[in-house]
Scaffold this motif. Structure first.
Motif, PDB file in Angstrom:
ATOM      1  N   SER A   1      -3.333   4.486  -4.612  1.00 59.16           N
ATOM      2  CA  SER A   1      -2.275   4.250  -3.608  1.00 59.16           C
ATOM      3  C   SER A   1      -0.908   4.675  -4.126  1.00 59.16           C
ATOM      4  O   SER A   1       0.105   4.069  -3.779  1.00 59.16           O
ATOM      5  CB  SER A   1      -2.244   2.766  -3.213  1.00 59.16           C
ATOM      6  OG  SER A   1      -3.431   2.396  -2.557  1.00 59.16           O
ATOM      7  N   ASN A   2      -0.889   5.727  -4.921  1.00 59.39           N
ATOM      8  CA  ASN A   2       0.376   6.154  -5.524  1.00 59.39           C
ATOM      9  C   ASN A   2       0.601   7.647  -5.347  1.00 59.39           C
ATOM     10  O   ASN A   2      -0.342   8.432  -5.303  1.00 59.39           O
ATOM     11  CB  ASN A   2       0.391   5.812  -7.012  1.00 59.39           C
ATOM     12  CG  ASN A   2       0.258   4.324  -7.237  1.00 59.39           C
ATOM     13  OD1 ASN A   2      -0.791   3.850  -7.633  1.00 59.39           O
ATOM     14  ND2 ASN A   2       1.308   3.574  -6.948  1.00 59.39           N
ATOM     15  N   GLY A   3       1.865   8.023  -5.236  1.00 55.57           N
ATOM     16  CA  GLY A   3       2.224   9.425  -5.116  1.00 55.57           C
ATOM     17  C   GLY A   3       2.056   9.996  -3.723  1.00 55.57           C
ATOM     18  O   GLY A   3       2.086  11.214  -3.548  1.00 55.57           O
ATOM     19  N   TYR A   4       1.928   9.140  -2.722  1.00 54.02           N
ATOM     20  CA  TYR A   4       1.605   9.639  -1.378  1.00 54.02           C
ATOM     21  C   TYR A   4       2.765  10.343  -0.689  1.00 54.02           C
ATOM     22  O   TYR A   4       2.537  11.184   0.188  1.00 54.02           O
ATOM     23  CB  TYR A   4       1.049   8.509  -0.508  1.00 54.02           C
ATOM     24  CG  TYR A   4      -0.451   8.393  -0.655  1.00 54.02           C
ATOM     25  CD1 TYR A   4      -1.309   8.942   0.293  1.00 54.02           C
ATOM     26  CD2 TYR A   4      -1.012   7.798  -1.768  1.00 54.02           C
ATOM     27  CE1 TYR A   4      -2.685   8.875   0.145  1.00 54.02           C
ATOM     28  CE2 TYR A   4      -2.383   7.721  -1.930  1.00 54.02           C
ATOM     29  CZ  TYR A   4      -3.218   8.266  -0.967  1.00 54.02           C
ATOM     30  OH  TYR A   4      -4.582   8.212  -1.142  1.00 54.02           O
TER      31      TYR A   4
ATOM     32  N   ALA B   1       2.145  13.727  -2.086  1.00 53.54           N
ATOM     33  CA  ALA B   1       0.852  14.238  -1.603  1.00 53.54           C
ATOM     34  C   ALA B   1       0.931  14.602  -0.123  1.00 53.54           C
ATOM     35  O   ALA B   1       0.446  15.667   0.296  1.00 53.54           O
ATOM     36  CB  ALA B   1      -0.238  13.192  -1.840  1.00 53.54           C
ATOM     37  N   ARG B   2       1.544  13.757   0.681  1.00 53.16           N
ATOM     38  CA  ARG B   2       1.651  14.045   2.112  1.00 53.16           C
ATOM     39  C   ARG B   2       2.529  15.267   2.357  1.00 53.16           C
ATOM     40  O   ARG B   2       2.245  16.074   3.247  1.00 53.16           O
ATOM     41  CB  ARG B   2       2.208  12.834   2.861  1.00 53.16           C
ATOM     42  CG  ARG B   2       1.244  11.653   2.927  1.00 53.16           C
ATOM     43  CD  ARG B   2       1.758  10.520   3.814  1.00 53.16           C
ATOM     44  NE  ARG B   2       3.016   9.981   3.354  1.00 53.16           N
ATOM     45  CZ  ARG B   2       4.195  10.179   3.933  1.00 53.16           C
ATOM     46  NH1 ARG B   2       4.272  10.924   5.035  1.00 53.16           N
ATOM     47  NH2 ARG B   2       5.303   9.655   3.431  1.00 53.16           N
ATOM     48  N   ARG B   3       3.590  15.388   1.560  1.00 56.18           N
ATOM     49  CA  ARG B   3       4.466  16.562   1.715  1.00 56.18           C
ATOM     50  C   ARG B   3       3.676  17.848   1.473  1.00 56.18           C
ATOM     51  O   ARG B   3       3.806  18.835   2.213  1.00 56.18           O
ATOM     52  CB  ARG B   3       5.630  16.447   0.725  1.00 56.18           C
ATOM     53  CG  ARG B   3       6.583  17.639   0.719  1.00 56.18           C
ATOM     54  CD  ARG B   3       7.468  17.646   1.950  1.00 56.18           C
ATOM     55  NE  ARG B   3       8.462  18.692   1.865  1.00 56.18           N
ATOM     56  CZ  ARG B   3       9.689  18.535   1.348  1.00 56.18           C
ATOM     57  NH1 ARG B   3      10.037  17.350   0.852  1.00 56.18           N
ATOM     58  NH2 ARG B   3      10.544  19.525   1.325  1.00 56.18           N
ATOM     59  N   ILE B   4       2.843  17.838   0.442  1.00 56.48           N
ATOM     60  CA  ILE B   4       2.067  19.035   0.113  1.00 56.48           C
ATOM     61  C   ILE B   4       0.990  19.294   1.161  1.00 56.48           C
ATOM     62  O   ILE B   4       0.826  20.417   1.659  1.00 56.48           O
ATOM     63  CB  ILE B   4       1.438  18.889  -1.282  1.00 56.48           C
ATOM     64  CG1 ILE B   4       2.528  18.860  -2.353  1.00 56.48           C
ATOM     65  CG2 ILE B   4       0.448  20.029  -1.558  1.00 56.48           C
ATOM     66  CD1 ILE B   4       2.029  18.491  -3.731  1.00 56.48           C
ATOM     67  N   VAL B   5       0.241  18.254   1.518  1.00 59.25           N
ATOM     68  CA  VAL B   5      -0.899  18.430   2.423  1.00 59.25           C
ATOM     69  C   VAL B   5      -0.468  18.779   3.838  1.00 59.25           C
ATOM     70  O   VAL B   5      -0.993  19.715   4.452  1.00 59.25           O
ATOM     71  CB  VAL B   5      -1.774  17.163   2.429  1.00 59.25           C
ATOM     72  CG1 VAL B   5      -2.835  17.235   3.530  1.00 59.25           C
ATOM     73  CG2 VAL B   5      -2.449  16.976   1.080  1.00 59.25           C
ATOM     74  N   PHE B   6       0.519  18.056   4.359  1.00 62.20           N
ATOM     75  CA  PHE B   6       0.857  18.223   5.772  1.00 62.20           C
ATOM     76  C   PHE B   6       1.965  19.231   6.024  1.00 62.20           C
ATOM     77  O   PHE B   6       2.046  19.796   7.118  1.00 62.20           O
ATOM     78  CB  PHE B   6       1.242  16.863   6.369  1.00 62.20           C
ATOM     79  CG  PHE B   6       0.125  15.855   6.312  1.00 62.20           C
ATOM     80  CD1 PHE B   6      -1.097  16.113   6.909  1.00 62.20           C
ATOM     81  CD2 PHE B   6       0.286  14.659   5.629  1.00 62.20           C
ATOM     82  CE1 PHE B   6      -2.137  15.199   6.844  1.00 62.20           C
ATOM     83  CE2 PHE B   6      -0.744  13.731   5.562  1.00 62.20           C
ATOM     84  CZ  PHE B   6      -1.962  14.005   6.177  1.00 62.20           C
TER      85      PHE B   6
ATOM     86  N   VAL C   1       0.826  -1.202   0.000  1.00 57.87           N
ATOM     87  CA  VAL C   1       0.000   0.000   0.000  1.00 57.87           C
ATOM     88  C   VAL C   1       0.862   1.253   0.000  1.00 57.87           C
ATOM     89  O   VAL C   1       0.443   2.311  -0.449  1.00 57.87           O
ATOM     90  CB  VAL C   1      -0.955  -0.003   1.207  1.00 57.87           C
ATOM     91  CG1 VAL C   1      -1.793   1.271   1.266  1.00 57.87           C
ATOM     92  CG2 VAL C   1      -1.867  -1.225   1.170  1.00 57.87           C
ATOM     93  N   GLY C   2       2.088   1.157   0.477  1.00 54.82           N
ATOM     94  CA  GLY C   2       2.983   2.305   0.469  1.00 54.82           C
ATOM     95  C   GLY C   2       2.700   3.284   1.592  1.00 54.82           C
ATOM     96  O   GLY C   2       2.067   2.955   2.601  1.00 54.82           O
ATOM     97  N   SER C   3       3.142   4.525   1.410  1.00 55.77           N
ATOM     98  CA  SER C   3       3.064   5.489   2.503  1.00 55.77           C
ATOM     99  C   SER C   3       1.661   6.051   2.712  1.00 55.77           C
ATOM    100  O   SER C   3       1.470   6.900   3.578  1.00 55.77           O
ATOM    101  CB  SER C   3       4.070   6.625   2.292  1.00 55.77           C
ATOM    102  OG  SER C   3       3.756   7.385   1.147  1.00 55.77           O
TER     103      SER C   3
ATOM    104  N   ASP D   1       3.032  -2.622   8.369  1.00 53.60           N
ATOM    105  CA  ASP D   1       3.162  -2.606   6.920  1.00 53.60           C
ATOM    106  C   ASP D   1       2.351  -3.758   6.356  1.00 53.60           C
ATOM    107  O   ASP D   1       2.100  -4.763   7.046  1.00 53.60           O
ATOM    108  CB  ASP D   1       4.627  -2.739   6.499  1.00 53.60           C
ATOM    109  CG  ASP D   1       4.857  -2.317   5.049  1.00 53.60           C
ATOM    110  OD1 ASP D   1       3.936  -1.725   4.447  1.00 53.60           O
ATOM    111  OD2 ASP D   1       5.947  -2.583   4.520  1.00 53.60           O
ATOM    112  N   LEU D   2       1.920  -3.596   5.118  1.00 50.99           N
ATOM    113  CA  LEU D   2       1.093  -4.601   4.455  1.00 50.99           C
ATOM    114  C   LEU D   2       1.729  -5.003   3.139  1.00 50.99           C
ATOM    115  O   LEU D   2       2.265  -4.175   2.416  1.00 50.99           O
ATOM    116  CB  LEU D   2      -0.314  -4.041   4.154  1.00 50.99           C
ATOM    117  CG  LEU D   2      -1.129  -3.500   5.319  1.00 50.99           C
ATOM    118  CD1 LEU D   2      -2.459  -2.931   4.796  1.00 50.99           C
ATOM    119  CD2 LEU D   2      -1.394  -4.578   6.343  1.00 50.99           C
ATOM    120  N   ALA D   3       1.639  -6.281   2.821  1.00 53.28           N
ATOM    121  CA  ALA D   3       2.019  -6.791   1.505  1.00 53.28           C
ATOM    122  C   ALA D   3       0.956  -7.786   1.067  1.00 53.28           C
ATOM    123  O   ALA D   3       0.339  -8.451   1.909  1.00 53.28           O
ATOM    124  CB  ALA D   3       3.387  -7.459   1.545  1.00 53.28           C
TER     125      ALA D   3
END
Length: 371
Positions: free
Chosen positions: A217-220, A223-228, A93-95, A181-183
């Motif tokens: 589930s991509n680019g987080y 995305a997190r850098r921008i949002v938070f 799932v990633g970050s 974490d999930l796989a």
């Protein structure tokens, strides 16, 4: 773990990840140490198994073979195939999980996990057959594991595949408290002569785009850098331009396209498909193009969800960077013969998808360009 042998699997708790003592350190307990003293709670593991058994059993297909206590899962190849080929995929799932930790919401990221594997199988015309998951977690909370597996089971239901097993490992020295974490591991089946690999694509084919449910589930990391950090928002704040909270928007589950792909393949005329994950439209579509074929995408031909405009403006992200990082509102692509495009589009819409004709295949070096 469950009422079928292939599902009796979770929390055998191998690999406890015990740290080594520092030089010169001694530990002389008055009583013998236990696994719990080392951070691994077997009783909590047993409780987690009890909670999730029915969730997995509810996803089983007729091909799942059953009893209790096996070390592995058993699934028959479905009948009706002359030369069945197994197709497999693995992903995580990633970050996006970081947002789940912040929001303390854990019942949807399992859907993402299934989607990331299953949507890749679909690209090649495969029918999703079964799925296994792996959860690595710092401290085992049975309720949290139950929520995670509830999401996995829901993803399997949407994909039409069986959750037959997996593993949960409690690793106190590897993951921070409250994190995991999930796989996931997805297996499908396809008739050999019906494998889609893009070789049939020709200039003149039409490119259909199926709407995404958001970021998927991509680019987080971006995305997190921008949002938070750039916008300085909390997970319970409203995300500008979207009408939703940060948590609601960023945790929207990845769309699973299994029903849509079945409908498209039944309609006929499909020459290739692409799952728009990491790499975006410009990185994923070329993967299914033969040499000498190029895709031209028409700007404005599909709806770009508001979240992408918010991220672009707040982060001052360039168009090329947006295209190779996010799906920009197109979660899956179906390439089809021009004569069949209208019929396939209707079939996709009948399966519940929002579909746009977003471009066409032309002669040229393999790649994607915008016009």
């Amino acid at each position: 773990m469950m009422d079928a042998p292939q599902s009796e699997r979770r929390l055998r708790r191998r690999n406890p990840a015990l740290g080594e003592a520092s030089e010169g350190a001694t530990e002389a307990p008055s009583e013998g140490l236990t696994y719990r003293d080392a951070g691994v709670d077997i009783d909590a593991g047993d409780e987690a198994v009890r909670r999730i058994a029915a969730l997995a059993k509810a996803t089983h297909r007729p091909e799942v073979l059953g009893g209790i206590g096996a070390f592995a899962g058993f699934v028959r190849v479905p009948t009706g195939y002359r030369e069945p080929v197994l197709v497999s995929s693995t992903d995580g799932v990633g970050s996006k999980l970081k947002v789940a930790f912040m929001a303390n919401r854990h019942d949807t990221v399992g859907i993402d996990l299934v989607a990331m594997g299953v949507n890749d199988l679909l690209v090649h015309g495969a029918e999703p057959l079964y799925f296994l998951d792996y959860i690595g977690i710092g401290q085992l909370d049975p309720a949290r594991v139950e929520a995670l597996v509830r999401g996995v089971a829901e993803g399997c239901r949407r994909a039409g595949c069986a959750l037959i097993g997996g593993e949960t490992a409690e690793l106190p020295d590897l993951y921070a408290l409250g994190e995991y974490d999930l796989a996931g591991f997805a297996v499908g089946v396809v008739e050999r002569e019906r494998i889609l690999d893009g070789a049939a694509v020709k200039p003149g084919d039409v490119v259909l785009g199926l709407a995404s449910s958001g970021l998927h589930s991509n680019g987080y990391s971006l995305a997190r850098r921008i949002v938070f950090h750039v916008l300085g928002l909390r997970v319970d704040a409203m995300l500008p331009g979207t009408g939703r909270t940060v948590a609601d928007e960023l945790l929207e589950p990845t769309r699973i396209y299994a029903a849509a792909v079945r409908a498209a393949l039944a309609a006929g005329g499909v020459t290739a498909m692409a799952n728009i994950t990491g790499g975006g439209l410009t990185g994923n579509v070329p993967r299914v193009l033969p040499e000498g074929c190029r895709v031209v995408l028409r700007r404005g031909s599909w709806r770009v969800a508001p979240v992408f405009e918010t991220l672009r403006e707040a982060g001052r992200v360039s168009e090329p960077e947006m295209l190779r990082t996010f799906n920009l509102g197109v979660g899956y692509v179906v390439i089809v013969r021009a004569a069949d495009a209208d019929r396939v589009k209707r079939a996709l819409e009948g399966a519940g998808e929002s579909v746009s004709a977003i471009g066409e295949v032309v002669s040229g070096p393999r790649g994607v360009e915008l016009a």
